[in-house]
Design an enzyme around this catalytic site. Structure first.
Site, mmCIF file in Angstrom:
data_model
loop_
_atom_site.group_PDB
_atom_site.id
_atom_site.type_symbol
_atom_site.label_atom_id
_atom_site.label_comp_id
_atom_site.label_asym_id
_atom_site.label_seq_id
_atom_site.Cartn_x
_atom_site.Cartn_y
_atom_site.Cartn_z
ATOM 1 N N PRO A 240 5.801 0.418 -0.178
ATOM 2 C CA PRO A 240 5.417 1.792 0.191
ATOM 3 C C PRO A 240 6.225 2.225 1.412
ATOM 4 C CG PRO A 240 3.645 0.224 0.668
ATOM 5 C CD PRO A 240 4.755 -0.562 0.062
ATOM 6 N N ASP A 412 8.706 0.119 5.987
ATOM 7 C CA ASP A 412 7.607 -0.397 5.170
ATOM 8 C C ASP A 412 6.287 0.074 5.808
ATOM 9 O OD1 ASP A 412 6.797 -3.780 4.004
ATOM 10 O OD2 ASP A 412 5.713 -1.870 3.831
ATOM 11 N N HIS A 413 5.602 0.968 5.124
ATOM 12 C CA HIS A 413 4.400 1.579 5.712
ATOM 13 C C HIS A 413 3.251 0.579 5.841
ATOM 14 C CE1 HIS A 413 2.151 4.771 7.295
ATOM 15 N NE2 HIS A 413 2.594 5.762 6.526
ATOM 16 N N ARG A 414 3.345 -0.541 5.154
ATOM 17 C CA ARG A 414 2.279 -1.547 5.293
ATOM 18 C C ARG A 414 2.297 -2.140 6.695
ATOM 19 N NH1 ARG A 414 4.088 -5.284 0.436
ATOM 20 N NH2 ARG A 414 6.018 -4.845 1.568
#
Lengths: 441, 326
Positions: A240, A412-414
């Site tokens: 994501p 990486d949005h995580r």
């Protein structure tokens, strides 16, 4: 006891390797350290060395062949043993009795006979003058699976010109392909436009004898590098991701580069080197960006290893400047130049292009203003660099002309949020707009 | 440069070598008082006397043996075979003594022996006297075999043969004795084992020697009218063979046609063909062609004899076949 030599794992991501060339042949004596073969992994071509002495008894995967990691490539025997080739067949194929082999042989002979029966053209068709070849249409067309008849010269030419013999109609007796047929076919091919759909800076080789063609276009076999890129990018696409773009003023960097040039130094840092340097300092200062997302945790790396993408004719490779945050700008410039040279020479060692914690990708040289890159797992960020352009800006109510450059962070949005990414980009900008800070430390 | 017949060129070569080295002498049937069955030794008896130009009885095995013995003690005999068909009687001396003496004596004896004479067919000499026997000699290590085609080569190579310390089989042709060609003035030799391009061309290599060179040259003229250019390679020496000259030509033209008067089975052409495919396989665009005498004893009937010998039309046909024109 004979030793099995297996396909080594030359990089973390390597699953299969291709034998470019065997450097030893069956029967050769091998000393520890001798280069046995050249193996192409997903990233580079590397030398496969022997660890013990012996005699190369058998090669199971020939030059040009591909095998998964761990597969037996060759058998090494003790000095004094005889190559398997010269031993009786039963020794090599214990499970297969001679009787069944004979049956196989008989079957094969029958198959060949059958194919040849289809193959042989009527007698009068065989007499074709090369002077009238161009307008003769009744030349023999073979079944694709049948044996191809070609003169030795035609075979050699076909290999040199990359002509697929199954596509060539032979004009000699029994449909034998002769030199003229190859030359005519190659010429015809040249005049037909190449069926490539994906644009590429350097057009890949379209034809080699192995490459089959289908009705919609030429089928290009995936190189190790291309399949690695495909796998990694598909994996990265699952991340994501969000992207942030910032416009950075580059006048100061350009001024310093000018001064550097005037000093007559051999290596003048490129824009890319300045970015590498700025990013490494920024990662050091803002370690929340120097991370990797794992299943149940986030790893925050202690070291800053920045990779940069190099476009090669056959694909993409990302050499790494290790501990970039501890290296001076000129050191980075020197090192990146060496790595690029090595990459083009296909001489990069596995450790030189793996283990990075962050990547930058620069298409400024190719006049790209702005683009977004796909993160390279397991990294959490990649910075895409556009070209340095002259731009009109409004500064304090005044119109000014400045050198400016777009950088786009994909993250990486995580592991990273938008504000964190913005803060990181702000630090990068600070370094690039005040490059003296890159030189003084 | 003088224009000489092959006969005169050979005569000069022997006279010059006999002048140059008193150890050289000529021996054979009718070489002396009759001045040679084909007049090759014309005037040599008068000039050098009966000690050096010796008439023999009809005993090929005997006088070849004398030649071997003479060579062993340091003389340089030229043994003339009226025809190599008669040398069959002398094969034991040639194969077992001349070819082996140097080897079996561990180099203690040189064998500077030259055996020369007519090889191949002339006109209606029938089955026993028309044979091309080069392969009987090229088979054996210890023998050098020469078969020239033009006066200059005959002279230069015979002189080299006489000076060579090994047995040299020197093959002439009855129908070429009156063939004229330019021969350089003064002293010259041609090295053994060096071939010659008799005609340059681009489309097909034709390899021939001796009389067959002239068949090939005539074919070249005919083919030229049709726009086909053949290259004619004359190895001149059959053993040792100048194979690189042949290979280079085949690499250029990608085709080879071998023309020889000898019978087809196990001929010198068979060996040359093997060597071409072995060494320049990747350059061949067509199977190697061989033009030979027909695989029969030579007929006496002149029409049948004509059919049994390789003719210009046969060469043309083979060249065209290798060019995929027929």
């Amino acid at each position: 006891m004979p030793t099995k030599l297996t396909m080594p794992r030359l990089s973390d991501t390597m699953t299969t390797g291709k034998i470019i060339e065997w450097k030893k042949k069956v029967g050769d004596k091998v000393e520890p350290g001798d280069v046995l073969a050249e193996i192409e992994s997903d990233k580079a071509t590397m030398e496969f060395e022997a660890f013990e002495e012996g005699i190369l008894l058998e090669i199971l995967v020939p030059s040009g062949g591909t095998a998964p990691v761990g597969e037996v490539l060759a058998i090494l025997g003790e000095v004094g043993t005889v190559p398997l080739e010269s031993q009786p067949t039963s020794f090599r194929q214990e499970s297969k009795s001679i009787e069944t082999e004979n049956k196989d042989l008989q079957k094969k002979t029958e198959e060949i006979k059958k194919v040849e029966g289809v193959d042989v053209p009527p007698k009068d068709v065989q007499k074709i003058s090369p002077l009238t070849l161009k307008d003769k249409k009744e030349t023999v067309v073979r079944e694709p699976s049948s044996r191809i008849l070609a003169s030795p010269l035609a075979l050699r030419l076909a290999a040199e010109l990359g002509v697929d013999l199954t596509q060539v109609k032979g004009s000699g007796p029994d449909g034998r392909i002769i030199r003229e047929d190859i030359e005519r076919y190659a010429k015809m091919k040249e005049q037909t436009p190449h069926p490539i759909s994906v644009p590429s800076p350097t057009p890949p080789k379209i034809q080699s004898p192995k490459q089959p063609t289908s009705s919609e276009g030429t089928i290009l076999e995936l190189t190790q590098m291309r399949s690695a890129i495909a796998r990694r990018m598909a994996e990265g696409w699952q991340t994501p991701m969000f992207t942030l773009t910032m416009d950075i003023r580059m006048d100061a960097v350009e001024q310093i580069r000018e001064q550097w040039k005037e000093l007559g130094k051999s290596v003048v840092p490129t824009i890319n080197d300045f970015v590498l340097c700025a990013v490494s300092r920024a990662l050091h200062q803002y370690p929340q960006m120097n991370v990797s997302f794992r299943e149940n945790s986030i790893v925050q790396y202690h070291d800053v290893h920045v990779a940069f993408a190099v476009a090669l004719p056959e694909g993409l490779i990302t050499p790494v400047i290790f501990h970039a945050d501890k290296k001076s700008l000129s050191q980075i410039a020197e090192e990146s130049k060496q790595l690029i040279d090595k990459a083009f020479a296909k001489k990069l060692q596995i450790e030189e292009f793996s283990g990075s914690t962050f990547t930058i990708s620069n298409l400024g040289k190719m006049d790209i203003e702005h683009f977004t890159a796909i993160v390279n797992p397991p990294e959490a960020g990649i910075l895409a660099i556009g070209r340095v352009r002259e731009a009109v800006v409004v500064r304090g109510g005044e119109i000014a002309i400045e050198q400016r450059m777009y950088v786009t962070l994909s993250a990486d949005h995580r592991a990273i949020d938008g504000a964190m990414g913005a803060e990181f980009l702000g630090i990068v900008r600070k370094f690039l707009e005040h490059p003296i800070s890159l030189i003084l430390d | 440069m003088a224009e000489l017949t092959v006969r005169e060129a050979l005569n000069q070569a022997m006279a010059e070598e006999m002048e140059r080295d008193p150890n050289v002498f000529l021996m054979g049937e009718e070489v002396g008082f009759y001045n040679g069955a084909y007049k090759v030794s014309q005037g040599l008896l008068d000039r050098f006397g009966p000690m050096r130009v010796i008439d023999t009885p009809i005993t090929e095995l005997g006088f070849t043996g004398v030649g071997v013995g003479a060579a062993m003690v340091g003389l340089r005999p030229i043994i003339e075979m009226m025809t190599f068909n008669f040398s069959i009687l002398a094969l034991d001396q040639i194969i077992n003594n001349a070819a082996k003496m140097r080897y079996m004596s561990g180099g203690q004896f040189d064998m500077p022996l030259t055996i020369r004479g007519v090889n191949g067919a002339a006109h209606q000499l029938a089955a026993q006297h028309s044979q091309s026997l080069e392969v009987l000699f090229t088979h054996f290590p210890g023998l050098k075999v020469i078969a020239p085609s033009i006066p200059k080569d005959f002279k230069g190579l015979l002189k080299s043969a006489i000076r060579d310390d090994n047995t040299v089989i020197f093959m002439e042709s009855e129908v070429l004795y009156s063939y004229k060609g330019e021969v350089p003035d003064g002293e010259f030799t041609i090295p053994i084992g060096v071939g010659d391009i008799k005609r340059e061309g681009t489309d097909c290599t034709v390899i021939a020697w001796g009389k067959a060179i002239h068949t090939a040259l005539a074919a070249a003229k005919e083919l030229e009218k049709e726009g086909i250019s053949i290259e004619i390679v004359d190895p001149r020496t059959l053993r040792p063979l100048d194979e690189n000259l042949i290979f280079e030509s085949v690499k250029k033209t990608n085709r080879a046609v071998i023309v020889e008067e000898a019978l087809p089975f196990s001929s010198v052409g068979s060996e040359i063909s093997y060597r071409i495919q072995k060494n320049v396989f990747d350059y061949l665009d067509a199977p190697i062609e061989k033009v030979n005498g027909k695989d029969v004893p030579m007929p006496y009937n002149k029409h049948l004899e004509h059919l049994a010998l390789p003719q210009v039309a046969d060469v043309i046909q083979s060249v065209k076949r290798s060019l995929y024109l027929i």
